[in-house]
Design an enzyme around this catalytic site. Structure first.
Site: not given
Ligand code: IDP
Ligand code: MG
Length: 145
Positions: A123, A134, A56, A120, A16
């Protein structure tokens, strides 16, 4: 010619914008390669609003959605297709660690290198079906392979 294992599978990996901005591309790709996985496509690109919203779409309407799309489109990301044995998507998810860096185990990418829930670093597709969807979205030229 490199040793081929069967059956092979592919997954989508995104380093990212925070990973590129922090200069962690080499570190993160190194972890993927040291695990024994291979890159079959990789491109540094600014993800468009259109592609971000399709990528997303499962999160549309959630409180963090707008911030997430703003983040993923703000500067260049390294978008890649990673190949390895069956369920490579799962191997990459294990290397990534939990979504929330506060819960990610040490030794994982997020456990070692991230501290923000939104930013974080990585992805990875969350199933074989997601991987196929994807890869087709980001690399349509690979979709039929
Ligand atoms: P993943 O990336 O581990 O698959 P997902 O639940 O698909 O996690 O969420 C997509 C992305 O959205 C996460 O990687 C993170 O960047 C962001 N995200 C997920 N949950 C939250 C939240 O509660 N607050 C802020 N950002 C979030
Ligand atoms: Mg995800």
């Amino acid at each position: 010619m490199r040793y081929r294992r069967f059956p092979m599978s592919r997954t989508l990996l995104i380093l990212k914008p925070d990973a590129v901005e922090r200069g962690l591309v080499g570190e993160l790709l190194s972890r993927i390669e040291r695990k024994g996985l291979h890159l079959v496509a990789a491109e540094l690109r600014v993800i468009t609003q259109d592609v971000a919203s399709r990528h997303y779409e499962e999160h549309a309407g959630k409180p963090f959605y707008a911030e997430l799309v703003r983040f993923i489109t703000r500067s260049a990301a390294l978008v890649a297709v990673v190949e390895g044995p069956a369920e490579t998507w799962k191997i990459v998810r294990t290397l990534m660690g939990a979504t929330n860096p506060a819960e990610a185990e040490p030794g994982t990418i997020r456990g070692d290198l991230a501290s923000s829930l939104t930013e974080n670093l990585v992805h990875g597709s969350d199933s074989q079906g997601s991987a196929e969807r994807e890869i087709a979205l980001f690399f349509p030229e690979l979709a039929s392979l």
